[in-house]
Scaffold this motif. Structure first.
Motif, PDB file in Angstrom:
ATOM      1  N   PRO A 342       0.831  -1.204   0.000  1.00  0.00           N
ATOM      2  CA  PRO A 342       0.000   0.000   0.000  1.00  0.00           C
ATOM      3  C   PRO A 342       0.870   1.260   0.000  1.00  0.00           C
ATOM      4  N   GLY A 343       0.586   2.144  -0.945  1.00  0.00           N
ATOM      5  CA  GLY A 343       1.310   3.407  -1.034  1.00  0.00           C
ATOM      6  C   GLY A 343       2.713   3.307  -1.596  1.00  0.00           C
ATOM      7  N   GLN A 344       3.137   2.145  -2.031  1.00  0.00           N
ATOM      8  CA  GLN A 344       4.505   1.973  -2.539  1.00  0.00           C
ATOM      9  C   GLN A 344       4.752   2.840  -3.769  1.00  0.00           C
ATOM     10  N   PRO A 345       5.898   3.551  -3.837  1.00  0.00           N
ATOM     11  CA  PRO A 345       6.245   4.296  -5.051  1.00  0.00           C
ATOM     12  C   PRO A 345       6.486   3.319  -6.213  1.00  0.00           C
ATOM     13  N   VAL A 346       5.915   3.651  -7.375  1.00  0.00           N
ATOM     14  CA  VAL A 346       5.955   2.720  -8.503  1.00  0.00           C
ATOM     15  C   VAL A 346       6.353   3.464  -9.776  1.00  0.00           C
ATOM     16  N   THR A 347       7.105   2.771 -10.631  1.00  0.00           N
ATOM     17  CA  THR A 347       7.432   3.284 -11.960  1.00  0.00           C
ATOM     18  C   THR A 347       6.804   2.375 -13.006  1.00  0.00           C
ATOM     19  N   ALA A 348       6.084   2.963 -13.955  1.00  0.00           N
ATOM     20  CA  ALA A 348       5.478   2.221 -15.059  1.00  0.00           C
ATOM     21  C   ALA A 348       5.989   2.796 -16.366  1.00  0.00           C
ATOM     22  N   ALA A 349       6.157   1.928 -17.369  1.00  0.00           N
ATOM     23  CA  ALA A 349       6.693   2.413 -18.651  1.00  0.00           C
ATOM     24  C   ALA A 349       6.128   1.606 -19.809  1.00  0.00           C
ATOM     25  N   VAL A 350       5.937   2.290 -20.934  1.00  0.00           N
ATOM     26  CA  VAL A 350       5.640   1.649 -22.216  1.00  0.00           C
ATOM     27  C   VAL A 350       6.485   2.346 -23.272  1.00  0.00           C
ATOM     28  N   GLN A 351       6.648   1.692 -24.387  1.00  0.00           N
ATOM     29  CA  GLN A 351       7.260   2.333 -25.545  1.00  0.00           C
ATOM     30  C   GLN A 351       6.167   2.613 -26.565  1.00  0.00           C
ATOM     31  N   THR A 352       6.152   3.801 -27.096  1.00  0.00           N
ATOM     32  CA  THR A 352       5.120   4.182 -28.049  1.00  0.00           C
ATOM     33  C   THR A 352       5.706   5.110 -29.094  1.00  0.00           C
ATOM     34  N   SER A 389      -2.453  10.167  -8.436  1.00  0.00           N
ATOM     35  CA  SER A 389      -1.656  11.240  -9.035  1.00  0.00           C
ATOM     36  C   SER A 389      -0.485  10.620  -9.786  1.00  0.00           C
ATOM     37  N   PHE A 390      -0.408  10.902 -11.084  1.00  0.00           N
ATOM     38  CA  PHE A 390       0.683  10.391 -11.918  1.00  0.00           C
ATOM     39  C   PHE A 390       1.644  11.536 -12.246  1.00  0.00           C
ATOM     40  N   ARG A 391       2.911  11.246 -12.129  1.00  0.00           N
ATOM     41  CA  ARG A 391       3.933  12.222 -12.524  1.00  0.00           C
ATOM     42  C   ARG A 391       4.701  11.628 -13.702  1.00  0.00           C
ATOM     43  N   ALA A 392       4.677  12.346 -14.799  1.00  0.00           N
ATOM     44  CA  ALA A 392       5.352  11.878 -16.011  1.00  0.00           C
ATOM     45  C   ALA A 392       6.433  12.874 -16.400  1.00  0.00           C
ATOM     46  N   VAL A 393       7.648  12.399 -16.540  1.00  0.00           N
ATOM     47  CA  VAL A 393       8.756  13.272 -16.928  1.00  0.00           C
ATOM     48  C   VAL A 393       9.173  13.034 -18.373  1.00  0.00           C
ATOM     49  N   GLU A 394       8.630  11.986 -18.974  1.00  0.00           N
ATOM     50  CA  GLU A 394       8.903  11.702 -20.380  1.00  0.00           C
ATOM     51  C   GLU A 394       7.771  10.873 -20.946  1.00  0.00           C
ATOM     52  N   ILE A 395       7.617  10.889 -22.279  1.00  0.00           N
ATOM     53  CA  ILE A 395       6.561  10.127 -22.939  1.00  0.00           C
ATOM     54  C   ILE A 395       6.737   8.637 -22.633  1.00  0.00           C
ATOM     55  N   GLY A 396       5.668   8.015 -22.142  1.00  0.00           N
ATOM     56  CA  GLY A 396       5.692   6.587 -21.918  1.00  0.00           C
ATOM     57  C   GLY A 396       6.178   6.142 -20.556  1.00  0.00           C
ATOM     58  N   LYS A 397       6.467   7.072 -19.664  1.00  0.00           N
ATOM     59  CA  LYS A 397       6.915   6.682 -18.325  1.00  0.00           C
ATOM     60  C   LYS A 397       6.146   7.488 -17.289  1.00  0.00           C
ATOM     61  N   ALA A 398       5.696   6.796 -16.238  1.00  0.00           N
ATOM     62  CA  ALA A 398       4.924   7.463 -15.193  1.00  0.00           C
ATOM     63  C   ALA A 398       5.358   6.969 -13.825  1.00  0.00           C
ATOM     64  N   TYR A 399       5.263   7.877 -12.845  1.00  0.00           N
ATOM     65  CA  TYR A 399       5.573   7.570 -11.455  1.00  0.00           C
ATOM     66  C   TYR A 399       4.310   7.831 -10.634  1.00  0.00           C
ATOM     67  N   PHE A 400       3.988   6.902  -9.732  1.00  0.00           N
ATOM     68  CA  PHE A 400       2.786   7.054  -8.914  1.00  0.00           C
ATOM     69  C   PHE A 400       2.939   6.208  -7.663  1.00  0.00           C
ATOM     70  N   ALA A 401       1.991   6.379  -6.750  1.00  0.00           N
ATOM     71  CA  ALA A 401       1.961   5.572  -5.526  1.00  0.00           C
ATOM     72  C   ALA A 401       0.859   4.527  -5.650  1.00  0.00           C
ATOM     73  N   ALA A 402       1.159   3.298  -5.241  1.00  0.00           N
ATOM     74  CA  ALA A 402       0.159   2.236  -5.267  1.00  0.00           C
ATOM     75  C   ALA A 402      -1.021   2.617  -4.383  1.00  0.00           C
ATOM     76  N   PRO A 403      -2.231   2.124  -4.695  1.00  0.00           N
ATOM     77  CA  PRO A 403      -3.392   2.417  -3.850  1.00  0.00           C
ATOM     78  C   PRO A 403      -3.127   2.073  -2.387  1.00  0.00           C
ATOM     79  N   ALA A 404      -3.736   2.832  -1.505  1.00  0.00           N
ATOM     80  CA  ALA A 404      -3.516   2.641  -0.072  1.00  0.00           C
ATOM     81  C   ALA A 404      -4.276   1.442   0.481  1.00  0.00           C
ATOM     82  N   ARG A 405      -5.307   0.993  -0.242  1.00  0.00           N
ATOM     83  CA  ARG A 405      -6.131  -0.114   0.235  1.00  0.00           C
ATOM     84  C   ARG A 405      -5.736  -1.404  -0.465  1.00  0.00           C
ATOM     85  N   ALA A 406      -5.628  -2.475   0.283  1.00  0.00           N
ATOM     86  CA  ALA A 406      -5.320  -3.773  -0.309  1.00  0.00           C
ATOM     87  C   ALA A 406      -6.437  -4.181  -1.268  1.00  0.00           C
ATOM     88  N   GLY A 407      -6.064  -4.865  -2.322  1.00  0.00           N
ATOM     89  CA  GLY A 407      -7.058  -5.297  -3.296  1.00  0.00           C
ATOM     90  C   GLY A 407      -6.441  -5.578  -4.645  1.00  0.00           C
TER      91      GLY A 407
END
Length: 436
Positions: A342-352, A389-407
């Motif tokens: 819960p709340g873990q900082p996460v990085t997600a990425a795609v190539q487009t 809340s997503f923070r994107a510093v470049e196309i195809g990459k985003a930083y966010f926090a995992a949901p606080a509730r388990a599920g």
């Protein structure tokens, strides 16, 4: 005596021809399935007609024409005013329609041993056939949809056979068919025995469409057919995470599969196959909001639309959709069954990228995972969007926090080119406290 000049006589003659022209335009098309040697051909007013179509409702006709389609199928004709307007629009667009008639399903509680209920259904459908049979846009009748799904009562095929005979009595100009959720020899034998009045069958396969030709051989179906539903790999036949969440292909992968399946499994059968309807020319929620639709909810066309245009016409559209790769979450793929705290900082990425060099806009979103267990396309609720809340510093990459509730959740990304085209991908993940 009043005299008229030659020009006036010409106008009078032209006006007198208008009712005749209008009557001719309103004639029903004469549609036949014609046997030619060991093969079959669908003919409309004597001319060959290979179905290059899609499953859809009333919207999207202009886009279908632009992509090279010539027909579409529906599932419901109960609303006469709405259906007639849809047929009128199809006629104006030069499209033919395989019109779906709603036939009750055993899995929804209908009892085909109830003679009164069966007769009532037949009368309801008789009225619908009478309402639409002379429309010039009508191509074929679709009597029910996937009546074999979760069904054991073979009397449904007796009812289908009687409906086919009734329709032929009322309308000699249009073939009658029913659609099947997969098929095998016992099913085909039941249909041959109990519903011989059917002119052809509709076959509906997704990931297993690669076995179509083998299924035709092993089932003993030697007659004509249309693939009335096909498309991406189904959610029930896809790989899953450790907790059972189906893993959906990204938009670019789906487009590749459509191109392969059309060439290998559909267009290759010039003996029994009379064409196909790709699913779905539109958008719907079925396990996810993006699994089956060739368009996003806002109408953006995806790479699958481009793929179908090339399959139907041999040419790509002038402006194409962006491409996309699967999402990588914390460096891992969806098949890795990613679990976050819960709340873990996460990085997600795609190539487009965009084949036309158009500037791209990327949108990220998290939804709760669907808990639907319905089958056969029954209605589902669109899962709730999580405030993230997503923070994107470049196309195809985003930083966010995992949901606080388990599920269980699913991360979505959509990429748009600003010209009506988009690509997408999603990634199922879960959140729990004791991550190891």
């Amino acid at each position: 005596m009043q005299r008229f000049g030659p020009w006036c006589c010409a106008v009078i003659a032209l006006v007198s021809l208008l009712p005749q022209a209008q009557a001719q335009a309103a004639r029903p098309a004469h549609v036949r399935v014609v046997q030619q040697g060991e093969g079959y051909q669908l003919q409309v007013d004597g001319a060959p007609f290979l179905v290059k179509g899609a499953g859809m409702g009333s919207g999207g006709q202009a886009a279908l024409v632009a992509a090279g389609g010539n027909a579409f199928r529906t599932w419901d004709s109960d609303d006469v005013a709405k259906t007639t307007a849809m047929l009128d629009q199809a006629q104006a667009n030069g499209l033919k329609v395989s019109l779906g008639l709603v036939v009750a399903r055993e899995r929804h509680g209908f009892d085909y041993g109830d003679a009164q209920a069966v007769a009532g259904q037949r009368e309801r459908l008789r009225k619908q056939v009478m309402a639409y049979k002379d429309h010039p846009a009508l191509l074929t009748w679709l009597v029910g949809n996937e009546l074999n799904l979760e069904s054991t009562d073979l009397r449904v095929w007796d009812a289908v056979g009687e409906l086919a005979r009734m329709i032929h009595r009322l309308d000699p100009h249009h073939p009658v068919m029913t659609t099947l959720a997969g098929f095998d020899k016992p099913l085909i034998e039941a249909i041959k025995t109990r519903a011989p009045a059917l002119d052809l069958i509709g076959i509906q396969l997704y990931g297993d469409i690669d076995a179509l030709h083998d299924k035709l051989e092993s089932s003993g179906w030697r007659g004509p057919y249309i693939v009335t539903e096909w498309g991406p790999t189904g959610h029930w036949e896809s790989p899953t995470t450790a907790w059972g969440a189906a893993i959906e292909d990204d938009a670019s992968r789906k487009a590749q599969l459509l191109a392969q399946r059309y060439a290998r499994d559909i267009a290759s059968d010039t003996r029994q196959g009379l064409g196909s309807y790709v699913f779905l020319w539109g958008n719907k929620q079925e396990r996810t909001p993006t699994w089956y639709g060739l368009f996003l909810a806002d109408g953006s066309a995806t790479p699958s639309v481009d793929a179908m245009q090339r399959a139907w016409t041999g040419h790509w559209p002038a402006n194409r959709s962006p491409s996309i790769t699967p999402i990588v979450l914390e460096g891992r793929q969806a098949i890795d069954s990613v679990t976050l705290r819960p709340g873990q900082p996460v990085t997600a990425a795609v190539q487009t990228q965009d084949p036309d060099g158009d500037a791209l806009e990327v949108r990220w979103q998290i939804r709760e995972e669907s808990t639907a267990t319905s089958v056969g396309g029954d209605p589902e609720q669109v899962p709730t969007v999580m405030p993230t809340s997503f923070r994107a510093v470049e196309i195809g990459k985003a930083y966010f926090a995992a949901p606080a509730r388990a599920g269980h959740y699913r991360l979505f990304v959509e990429v748009r080119d600003g010209k009506g085209h988009a690509a997408y991908a999603n990634f199922p993940f879960r959140v729990q406290e004791d991550v190891r």
